[in-house]
Design a protein around this motif. Structure first.
Motif, PDB file in Angstrom:
ATOM      1  N   LEU A 234       0.826  -1.208   0.000  1.00 33.02           N
ATOM      2  CA  LEU A 234       0.000   0.000   0.000  1.00 33.02           C
ATOM      3  C   LEU A 234       0.860   1.257   0.000  1.00 33.02           C
ATOM      4  N   GLU A 235       1.932   1.233   0.789  1.00 29.37           N
ATOM      5  CA  GLU A 235       2.788   2.419   0.862  1.00 29.37           C
ATOM      6  C   GLU A 235       3.565   2.626  -0.433  1.00 29.37           C
ATOM      7  N   SER A 236       3.907   1.525  -1.132  1.00 23.60           N
ATOM      8  CA  SER A 236       4.590   1.677  -2.421  1.00 23.60           C
ATOM      9  C   SER A 236       3.650   2.276  -3.460  1.00 23.60           C
ATOM     10  N   ASN A 237       2.359   2.149  -3.234  1.00 20.71           N
ATOM     11  CA  ASN A 237       1.373   2.777  -4.102  1.00 20.71           C
ATOM     12  C   ASN A 237       0.880   4.098  -3.517  1.00 20.71           C
ATOM     13  N   ASP A 238       1.677   4.648  -2.607  1.00 20.57           N
ATOM     14  CA  ASP A 238       1.510   6.010  -2.091  1.00 20.57           C
ATOM     15  C   ASP A 238       0.264   6.228  -1.252  1.00 20.57           C
ATOM     16  N   PHE A 239      -0.137   5.194  -0.489  1.00 24.10           N
ATOM     17  CA  PHE A 239      -1.144   5.377   0.542  1.00 24.10           C
ATOM     18  C   PHE A 239      -0.437   5.657   1.865  1.00 24.10           C
ATOM     19  N   PHE A 240      -0.953   6.590   2.638  1.00 24.22           N
ATOM     20  CA  PHE A 240      -0.416   6.875   3.968  1.00 24.22           C
ATOM     21  C   PHE A 240      -1.514   7.551   4.778  1.00 24.22           C
ATOM     22  N   LYS A 241      -1.233   7.825   6.025  1.00 29.76           N
ATOM     23  CA  LYS A 241      -2.215   8.544   6.836  1.00 29.76           C
ATOM     24  C   LYS A 241      -1.616   9.864   7.292  1.00 29.76           C
ATOM     25  N   ASN A 242      -2.510  10.811   7.532  1.00 27.38           N
ATOM     26  CA  ASN A 242      -2.081  12.160   7.896  1.00 27.38           C
ATOM     27  C   ASN A 242      -3.062  12.752   8.887  1.00 27.38           C
ATOM     28  N   SER A 243      -2.535  13.418   9.898  1.00 23.50           N
ATOM     29  CA  SER A 243      -3.358  14.149  10.866  1.00 23.50           C
ATOM     30  C   SER A 243      -3.167  15.638  10.632  1.00 23.50           C
ATOM     31  N   PRO A 244      -4.255  16.399  10.468  1.00 20.91           N
ATOM     32  CA  PRO A 244      -4.115  17.838  10.230  1.00 20.91           C
ATOM     33  C   PRO A 244      -3.330  18.551  11.321  1.00 20.91           C
ATOM     34  N   ASN A 245      -3.440  18.068  12.569  1.00 26.77           N
ATOM     35  CA  ASN A 245      -2.664  18.637  13.664  1.00 26.77           C
ATOM     36  C   ASN A 245      -2.527  17.585  14.758  1.00 26.77           C
ATOM     37  N   GLU A 246      -1.768  17.921  15.761  1.00 22.80           N
ATOM     38  CA  GLU A 246      -1.382  16.938  16.774  1.00 22.80           C
ATOM     39  C   GLU A 246      -2.564  16.378  17.548  1.00 22.80           C
ATOM     40  N   GLY A 247      -3.591  17.157  17.764  1.00 16.70           N
ATOM     41  CA  GLY A 247      -4.698  16.702  18.589  1.00 16.70           C
ATOM     42  C   GLY A 247      -5.826  16.039  17.825  1.00 16.70           C
ATOM     43  N   SER A 248      -5.652  15.805  16.517  1.00 14.91           N
ATOM     44  CA  SER A 248      -6.732  15.286  15.695  1.00 14.91           C
ATOM     45  C   SER A 248      -6.483  13.842  15.289  1.00 14.91           C
ATOM     46  N   THR A 249      -7.541  13.160  14.921  1.00 15.93           N
ATOM     47  CA  THR A 249      -7.415  11.844  14.325  1.00 15.93           C
ATOM     48  C   THR A 249      -6.904  12.015  12.894  1.00 15.93           C
ATOM     49  N   PHE A 250      -6.800  10.926  12.166  1.00 13.84           N
ATOM     50  CA  PHE A 250      -6.125  10.966  10.870  1.00 13.84           C
ATOM     51  C   PHE A 250      -7.082  10.730   9.714  1.00 13.84           C
ATOM     52  N   ASP A 251      -6.653  11.167   8.531  1.00 13.48           N
ATOM     53  CA  ASP A 251      -7.281  10.822   7.262  1.00 13.48           C
ATOM     54  C   ASP A 251      -6.346   9.861   6.527  1.00 13.48           C
ATOM     55  N   PHE A 252      -6.911   9.003   5.682  1.00 16.05           N
ATOM     56  CA  PHE A 252      -6.107   8.241   4.742  1.00 16.05           C
ATOM     57  C   PHE A 252      -5.918   9.098   3.497  1.00 16.05           C
ATOM     58  N   ILE A 253      -4.703   9.114   3.006  1.00 15.12           N
ATOM     59  CA  ILE A 253      -4.360   9.922   1.838  1.00 15.12           C
ATOM     60  C   ILE A 253      -3.735   9.013   0.789  1.00 15.12           C
ATOM     61  N   GLN A 254      -4.076   9.267  -0.472  1.00 14.11           N
ATOM     62  CA  GLN A 254      -3.322   8.654  -1.564  1.00 14.11           C
ATOM     63  C   GLN A 254      -2.673   9.760  -2.370  1.00 14.11           C
ATOM     64  N   LYS A 255      -1.391   9.601  -2.617  1.00 15.54           N
ATOM     65  CA  LYS A 255      -0.621  10.575  -3.382  1.00 15.54           C
ATOM     66  C   LYS A 255      -0.456  10.055  -4.801  1.00 15.54           C
ATOM     67  N   GLN A 256      -0.803  10.872  -5.765  1.00 20.19           N
ATOM     68  CA  GLN A 256      -0.625  10.531  -7.171  1.00 20.19           C
ATOM     69  C   GLN A 256       0.189  11.638  -7.810  1.00 20.19           C
ATOM     70  N   GLY A 257       1.500  11.422  -7.884  1.00 19.05           N
ATOM     71  CA  GLY A 257       2.369  12.507  -8.334  1.00 19.05           C
ATOM     72  C   GLY A 257       2.348  13.609  -7.301  1.00 19.05           C
ATOM     73  N   ILE A 258       1.990  14.815  -7.744  1.00 20.98           N
ATOM     74  CA  ILE A 258       1.893  15.932  -6.804  1.00 20.98           C
ATOM     75  C   ILE A 258       0.491  16.047  -6.211  1.00 20.98           C
ATOM     76  N   PHE A 259      -0.423  15.185  -6.665  1.00 17.77           N
ATOM     77  CA  PHE A 259      -1.817  15.319  -6.255  1.00 17.77           C
ATOM     78  C   PHE A 259      -2.138  14.442  -5.055  1.00 17.77           C
ATOM     79  N   MET A 260      -2.860  15.028  -4.116  1.00 22.00           N
ATOM     80  CA  MET A 260      -3.276  14.343  -2.897  1.00 22.00           C
ATOM     81  C   MET A 260      -4.797  14.166  -2.909  1.00 22.00           C
ATOM     82  N   LYS A 261      -5.220  13.026  -2.416  1.00 18.96           N
ATOM     83  CA  LYS A 261      -6.653  12.769  -2.345  1.00 18.96           C
ATOM     84  C   LYS A 261      -6.975  12.077  -1.031  1.00 18.96           C
ATOM     85  N   ILE A 262      -7.970  12.604  -0.313  1.00 21.99           N
ATOM     86  CA  ILE A 262      -8.456  11.919   0.879  1.00 21.99           C
ATOM     87  C   ILE A 262      -9.240  10.692   0.427  1.00 21.99           C
ATOM     88  N   VAL A 263      -8.856   9.528   0.932  1.00 24.97           N
ATOM     89  CA  VAL A 263      -9.544   8.299   0.544  1.00 24.97           C
ATOM     90  C   VAL A 263     -10.117   7.627   1.788  1.00 24.97           C
TER      91      VAL A 263
END
Length: 786
Positions: free
Chosen positions: A338-367
């Protein structure tokens, strides 16, 4: 030469002339037949009497006359393109043979006229600029081209167009088209396996840890050798771009493809069948070339052979199979996959839960979990994996639960976003950077930070004049055709499109109607206003009639990349104070079954409130957080935008109208960046607030009360209930009447006093005395103040 005389000459030579206005539009009635039927000699004098320019209808009606149009739109180097085109030996020979006639146009471009009679040609775009604005096109059957002796048109090379010799073969036409294609600067990035968005950076997903990625990065020379062995011929280089000719074609007769427009990209523009197995208007990576020429399109076999050649372990297999043939998931390899296909998780800030993100080149998408599942299942099917792998991944829902997928690596992301002085709009073909002074077109290949995929506008951008925009007219109408109000509306548009904000400059924009009515029902254009923003930004709306701050998860339908949040058509009882913290501190979004995500004010959406009532509250805290807009009554039930424009805005627009709209909105952004929010002159808003507070019945009743004399409070109250019996049903009290009368007097600058004697209450409404003007005394005494 007079245009009328030249029109007669053209008809005699088999061309169909058209009278044109100065802007090159036909000076003919709408629906005229002269793009397909010849003008009669007897009608020429009448039709050309007021013509300012002349044109020729292209195609069959003019004996196969066509125009190859070289054009610029925003200062592009069309002269360089033209000079390179006519310098080609094959093109030069056609010019010498009298088969091409070249004129400079009034707009600084070039018209290359030719005659082709073997078949009827349709209009066709052959090359684009980087912004996907047209560089070279054929004006075909049913179209026309302006021409000499119109002012600004100058004959510069070849014979005069009236003396043209026809092209002798389809090969000559194809050579002209192929040479034109070679100047294309906007590539549709399409491979045999999948289509890649044209605004994605070519080669971004190539990794030397995969067999195809390693081949793309390190073996471009080998791919070119394969092309040569297949009959492709290298012709020349222009900078980093190589030009190649297809098999069975002489190099001097033209190009068929480029190599290196983007790193490692082999781009086919020729439509000739000798290009097979490659297809026109498609781009191929070195691995695609290897797959097509050596493996007959079997990319799976090509990848397996490269894996052996490079001594690579198949890290893409995230499962294991035991001796009994049972499959099981390897957690580590699945995570790596999954990570080789540019899936990862991201939290907008320290106190928040996370979103799943897929990166496609320079483009980011919440998945979401379902998106990751769809990706994995599609990959299994595309790679023709064993049925047991498919059954393993579809038979165990645990693998796509949020808790399980949280094994993905956490990453910080850097996003290209607006700042105090700059605003960015993302189109399919380019990025437009807007400041108070100018617009700058940027290429996606120049950007090294992330861009939210959902913020890319699904159309191309073309610079153009915006003054004929229908939406501009719409704004003028809802501004009541008042210039000051119109300017304010422009800054409101700019403010809402400019996503930069701080807790000190953030305001909710509140839309209300100018008209005063007992039964407000909208239809003034508020919905169209915010739907216009939706064409450029990510806008989400909440139903104001059903929205409740006290419900669980009130914002669960709002995504973290929302840029404008609309509370649409809120109720009279809407509590604006509940939005104070959202406006100044940021929004907390809580999804059912998940922890909340807290977005600070810089990442939170801007707020719009639309209502048919008024938002109560006039303290400093309220006023600091709101900007109120008043919509004129130009549009209503009896006069809608569809009636005025003859079609729906947005849904029925042409590409030209979209271009007008985009450039108008950018102009509004520039005005806002220069001036900020300009206060809107409000006609009736304060009066509407009074009516919303005290009710229309009391407003009418208070207006009929005697002034400057004492009134019995109890008798006045009884008269109110007799006049409006519905107030009695609503249990309106005498105290409420008195409080509302005080508000009424304050609004009208009346002096309201009450007095009690012997248990009887009285009240008096005094009109303020008119202030004496000091200048009256001065003028009466014939004195001057200096």
């Amino acid at each position: 030469m007079k245009l009328i005389d030249h029109a007669h000459d053209l008809l005699m030579e088999g061309f169909n002339p058209l009278p044109l206005r100065d802007n090159k539009a036909p000076l003919l009635e709408k629906g005229h037949p002269y793009l397909y039927e010849s003008i009669k000699q007897d009608d020429v004098d009448r039709l050309f009497k007021n013509a300012q320019k002349i044109g020729i209808a292209c195609g069959k009606v003019s004996s196969g006359f066509y125009c190859l149009d070289f054009d610029k739109h925003n200062g592009e180097p069309i002269d360089d393109v033209y000079q390179n085109f006519v310098a080609l030996p094959y093109i030069d020979n056609l010019i010498r043979d009298g088969k091409l006639s070249i004129y400079r146009t009034a707009g600084g471009g070039y018209h290359i006229y030719f005659i082709y009679q073997d078949q009827v040609l349709s209009g066709e775009t052959l090359a684009y600029w980087e912004t996907k604005s047209v560089m070279i096109e054929i004006r075909g059957n049913g179209q026309y081209a302006a021409c000499w002796p119109s002012i600004g048109y100058e004959h510069i090379k070849g014979c005069e167009y009236i003396k043209l010799q026809a092209l002798e073969s389809q090969d000559e036409l194809q050579a002209i088209k192929d040479f034109s294609h070679s100047f294309n600067r906007y590539k549709e990035i399409i491979s045999r396996i999948k289509t890649v968005d044209s605004n994605k950076k070519w080669a971004d997903n190539w990794k030397d840890t995969t067999p195809d990625g390693k081949y793309n990065i390190e073996f471009q020379d080998e791919a070119q050798d394969l092309l040569s062995k297949a009959g492709w011929q290298y012709c020349e280089s222009r900078g980093d771009v190589q030009y190649w000719t297809r098999p069975n074609k002489d190099i001097k007769d033209g190009f068929s493809a480029t190599f290196g427009h983007f790193p490692g990209m082999f781009y086919i523009f020729s439509e000739d069948l000798n290009c097979k197995p490659f297809h026109a208007r498609q781009a191929y990576s070195p691995f695609n070339i290897l797959t097509e020429l050596k493996y007959d399109g079997d990319w799976k076999r090509a990848k397996d052979d490269l894996r052996k050649r490079f001594n690579m372990v198949d890290n893409e297999e995230f499962w294991s199979k035991n001796e009994k043939g049972n499959y099981s998931l390897n957690n580590k390899r699945f995570k790596d996959f999954l990570e080789s296909n540019d899936f990862f998780k991201n939290s907008p800030n320290e106190g928040s839960t996370f979103d799943f993100i897929q990166k496609q080149g320079i483009f980011m998408k919440i998945v979401y979990e379902k998106d990751i599942k769809d990706f994995v299942i599609d990959w299994i099917e595309q790679n023709q994996c064993d049925e047991g792998v498919f059954n393993l991944m579809t038979g165990n829902l645990k693998f796509f639960k949020r808790d399980y997928l949280s094994l993905l690596k956490s990453k910080d992301i850097e996003i290209l976003k607006d700042n105090k002085d700059e605003c960015f709009l993302f189109y399919r073909n380019c990025i437009v950077k807007i400041t108070k002074d100018k617009r700058e077109i940027l290429s996606y290949s120049d950007v090294n930070v992330g861009i939210w995929r959902d913020q890319v506008i699904n159309r191309d951008y073309y610079p153009t004049d915006h003054h004929s925009s229908e939406y501009r007219t719409f704004i003028w109408r809802i501004a009541g055709e008042n210039q000051d109000k119109y300017k304010s509306f422009q800054t409101v548009i700019g403010y809402l499109l400019h996503s930069f904000k701080t807790n000190s400059n953030n305001k909710a924009i509140i839309f209300n109607d100018e008209v005063i009515s007992d039964n407000p029902n909208g239809r003034s254009g508020k919905g169209l206003f915010w739907n216009a923003l939706k064409q450029l930004r990510k806008v989400q709306a909440l139903d104001g009639k059903t929205f409740d701050f006290n419900k669980s998860f009130p914002y669960q339908s709002v995504s973290t990349d929302c840029q404008v949040l609309v509370f649409d058509d809120v109720k009279k009882s809407f509590n604006f104070e509940n939005l104070f913290s959202v406006i100044t501190e940021g929004i907390s979004i809580e999804y059912k079954g998940k922890d909340s995500i807290k977005l600070d004010v810089t990442e939170s959406p801007k707020i719009i409130i639309t209502t048919n009532y008024t938002i109560q509250g006039d303290s400093a805290s309220f006023n600091a957080r709101k900007y109120e807009v008043e919509m004129s009554s130009h549009y209503n039930d009896n006069h809608t935008p569809i009636m005025e424009f003859g079609h729906e805005l947005f849904n029925d627009w042409t590409d030209d109208e979209w271009a007008n709209f985009d450039n108008y909105m950018m102009n509004c952004i520039s005005i806002y960046l220069e001036h900020g929010l300009i206060d809107m002159p409000l006609k009736n808003l304060d009066y509407r607030k009074l009516i919303d507070q005290i009710g229309n019945e009391m407003n009418i009743f208070f207006g009929g009360l005697e002034k400057n004399q004492y009134l019995n409070i109890k008798s006045t109250y009884d008269n109110l209930l007799d006049s409006f019996p519905e107030l009695k049903k609503r249990n309106v009290s005498q105290n409420l009447m008195t409080r509302n009368l005080k508000k009424y007097c304050e609004f009208h600058d009346f002096i309201f006093e009450t007095a009690y004697s012997g248990g009887i209450g009285k009240m008096i409404i005094n009109k303020p005395k008119e202030k004496k003007d000091i200048w009256d005394d001065i003028e009466n005494k014939n004195e001057t103040p200096f």
